[in-house]
Design a protein around this motif. Structure first.
Motif, short mmCIF file in Angstrom:
data_model
loop_
_atom_site.label_atom_id
_atom_site.label_comp_id
_atom_site.label_asym_id
_atom_site.label_seq_id
_atom_site.Cartn_x
_atom_site.Cartn_y
_atom_site.Cartn_z
N LEU A 55 -5.40 6.25 -6.67
CA LEU A 55 -4.81 4.91 -6.59
C LEU A 55 -4.12 4.68 -5.25
O LEU A 55 -4.20 3.59 -4.68
N LYS A 56 -3.47 5.70 -4.74
CA LYS A 56 -2.81 5.56 -3.43
C LYS A 56 -3.82 5.33 -2.32
O LYS A 56 -3.54 4.62 -1.36
N ARG A 57 -5.00 5.90 -2.46
CA ARG A 57 -6.05 5.75 -1.44
C ARG A 57 -6.58 4.30 -1.39
O ARG A 57 -6.97 3.83 -0.32
N VAL A 58 -6.61 3.61 -2.52
CA VAL A 58 -7.15 2.25 -2.55
C VAL A 58 -6.07 1.17 -2.58
O VAL A 58 -6.38 -0.01 -2.62
N ALA A 59 -4.82 1.57 -2.55
CA ALA A 59 -3.72 0.61 -2.59
C ALA A 59 -3.80 -0.34 -1.39
O ALA A 59 -4.08 0.07 -0.27
N GLY A 60 -3.59 -1.62 -1.68
CA GLY A 60 -3.65 -2.64 -0.64
C GLY A 60 -5.06 -3.12 -0.34
O GLY A 60 -5.26 -3.89 0.59
N LYS A 61 -6.02 -2.66 -1.13
CA LYS A 61 -7.43 -2.98 -0.86
C LYS A 61 -8.15 -3.48 -2.11
O LYS A 61 -7.64 -3.41 -3.20
N LYS A 66 0.80 -1.22 0.00
CA LYS A 66 0.00 0.00 0.00
C LYS A 66 0.84 1.27 0.00
O LYS A 66 0.33 2.35 0.29
N ASP A 67 2.12 1.15 -0.32
CA ASP A 67 2.98 2.33 -0.43
C ASP A 67 4.06 2.08 -1.47
O ASP A 67 4.26 0.95 -1.91
#
Length: 84
Positions: free
Chosen positions: A45-51, A14-15
């Protein structure tokens, strides 16, 4: 052969340091190198990364977009059906 991920695996990406992975339906996509090209901006995209980003993706995109980028960005699938 495509790799199989758990949702826990995806959640660790997520980063920028660990890579930015998102789930759309049951596919896992590495958007790390796409984030700056995303027409809607990197922030989304950074807000939903890892999800699981399925709901957000389908709200703004159609299947043609997924087909266009799938070959370049899809790195595998999730073991279990992603639900958030």
């Amino acid at each position: 052969m495509a790799k199989t991920f758990t949702l826990a695996d995806v959640s660790t990406h997520k980063d920028a340091e660990n890579g930015l992975y998102i789930v759309i339906d049951e596919g896992v996509y590495d958007v790390t190198n796409f984030v700056d090209e995303h027409p809607g901006g990197a922030k989304i995209l950074k807000r939903v990364a890892g999800k699981d980003a399925s709901k957000q993706f389908w709200k703004y995109h159609n299947e043609g977009v997924l087909k266009k980028y799938s070959e370049k960005l899809r790195i595998g699938s999730v073991e279990e059906k992603a639900k958030l």
